[in-house]
Design an enzyme around this catalytic site. Structure first.
Site, short mmCIF file in Angstrom:
data_model
loop_
_atom_site.label_atom_id
_atom_site.label_comp_id
_atom_site.label_asym_id
_atom_site.label_seq_id
_atom_site.Cartn_x
_atom_site.Cartn_y
_atom_site.Cartn_z
N CYS A 286 -16.43 0.09 9.35
CA CYS A 286 -15.59 -1.08 9.09
C CYS A 286 -15.00 -1.00 7.69
O CYS A 286 -15.66 -1.33 6.70
CB CYS A 286 -16.42 -2.35 9.27
SG CYS A 286 -15.47 -3.84 8.94
N CYS B 163 -14.85 -4.40 5.90
CA CYS B 163 -16.13 -4.91 5.38
C CYS B 163 -16.54 -4.16 4.11
O CYS B 163 -17.04 -4.74 3.17
CB CYS B 163 -17.25 -4.74 6.40
SG CYS B 163 -16.79 -5.11 8.08
N ASP B 164 -16.34 -2.84 4.10
CA ASP B 164 -16.96 -2.02 3.06
C ASP B 164 -15.98 -1.34 2.10
O ASP B 164 -16.41 -0.74 1.11
CB ASP B 164 -17.83 -0.93 3.72
CG ASP B 164 -18.95 -1.54 4.55
OD1 ASP B 164 -19.37 -2.66 4.21
OD2 ASP B 164 -19.38 -0.92 5.54
#
Ligand SMILES: Cc1cc2nc3c(=O)[nH]c(=O)nc-3n(C[C@H](O)[C@H](O)[C@H](O)COP(=O)(O)OP(=O)(O)OC[C@H]3O[C@@H](n4cnc5c(N)ncnc54)[C@H](O)[C@@H]3O)c2cc1C
Length: 313
Positions: free
Chosen positions: A135, A138-139
């Protein structure tokens, strides 16, 4: 135990599930929606959607919040963060057991989507969260001024590679074939991006790490040559696999595990429908997922009318 029998329970609260809920509720069905996580689905975790009709550009999170707000105008019972233990789809009244509840329903709409495929190479699973991520949204911010690789050749891989360029100083884009299969508009955009270096005809063989990922071994599939590539993170985007584990042996799937449906979203089990990424559809997008949900909601109502098993409110 929930003492109500629902007309329809929807499993999965992504675009397909939320659209199903809207259409079920509008047909006056007693409806519940259960998700193992928060409602919203996969789009909550990625950046911008540019191909949802009516929105030139909208963040995945914002679009899904709007879907949920729309459903909230109706009498739909929402059960987020319910860990489902088992599902019985075989009898006319279907049963769903979660850690905290037992639910019963006359119809079920399966909308549990799909998850990212793994590369299945040494060092992948052990390093999830330590440099291996599925992701970018997300990261991605953890990789400011770092070097990362994205693996894959479709729309998702190219879009996420471009997204990572906001943070990373360099992004390798590794693909096993000699051309990308992403839409040409996305490929054109990629060519303008100087931070991205495509590495074609290559596969990832191993991910190496000490405390964090520090390099990968890649193989040129034409020459067989193995090379070590130093980097800080790797994002595989090589496709998806359906979340069907709960329904195995109760419902027909295709050879890849996606649930078989007819054009009315009916599955092989009576009163059970499947929508969105989990079914054998030719296109997995938000717009097709919500379209499936609309059809399934209407069909669930029709099924209940014809079987005269609609529960009175
Ligand atoms: C990186 C990436 C970028 C993308 N970009 C685009 C784009 O730009 N435009 C576009 O149209 N599409 C895009 N897609 C595709 C789009 O996200 C999907 O087609 C869409 O989300 C499918 O909706 P769905 O409701 O079927 O599944 P999902 O959105 O995956 O939702 C499934 C839901 O089911 C829940 N769930 C899973 N297992 C269970 C269980 N056992 N019980 C209960 N609930 C469960 C999950 O928590 C989730 O909330 C992208 C996908 C990815 C991965």
């Amino acid at each position: 135990m929930s003492n109500k029998i629902f007309d329809c329970i929807i499993l999965g609260g992504g675009p397909a599930g939320l659209s199903s809920a809207l259409y079920c509720a509008r047909a006056n069905l007693k409806t519940a929606i259960i998700d193992t996580s928060a409602l919203g689905g996969t789009p909550v975790n990625y950046c911008e959607i540019e191909n949802y009709l009516g929105f030139n550009k909208i963040k995945g999170f914002e679009l899904c919040s709007r879907f949920e707000e729309h459903v909230d105008l109706f009498d739909v019972e929402k059960f987020p963060y319910e860990e489902i233990e088992s599902v019985d789809l075989t009898s006319p009244i279907k049963k769903i057991k979660t850690l905290n509840n037992t639910f019963e329903a006359k119809t079920i709409i399966i909308a549990t989507g799909a998850k990212a495929k793994k590369l299945n190479v040494k060092g992948e699973i052990d390093n999830i969260g330590k440099g291996v991520s599925y992701c970018a949204v997300c990261d991605g911010a953890f990789y400011k001024d770092k070097v990362v690789a994205v693996v894959g050749g479709g729309n998702s891989a190219l879009e996420e590679a471009m997204y990572l360029c906001q943070f990373a100083k360099k992004v390798y884009l590794i693909h096993r074939r000699d051309t990308f299969r992403a839409d040409s508009i996305i490929q054109e955009r990629l060519k303008q991006n100087k931070k991205i270096e495509p590495i074609l005809n290559s596969t990832v063989e191993e991910i190496l790490a000490d405390k964090q990922v520090n390099s990968i071994r890649i193989k040129n599939v034409l020459s067989g040559k193995i090379e070590l590539l130093k980097l800080d993170g790797i994002f595989p985007y090589i496709g998806i696999t359906p979340n069907v584990e709960l329904f195995i042996n109760q419902i027909e799937t295709d050879e890849k595990g996606f649930i078989k449906t007819d054009i009315n979203m009916k599955t092989s089990a009576q009163g059970v429908f499947a929508v969105g990424d989990i079914r054998n559809t030719p296109l997995r997008q938000v717009i097709t997922a919500v379209s499936d949900g609309a059809i399934a909601g209407v069909e669930a109502a029709r099924y209940l009318m014809t079987t005269k098993e609609k529960v009175r409110r």
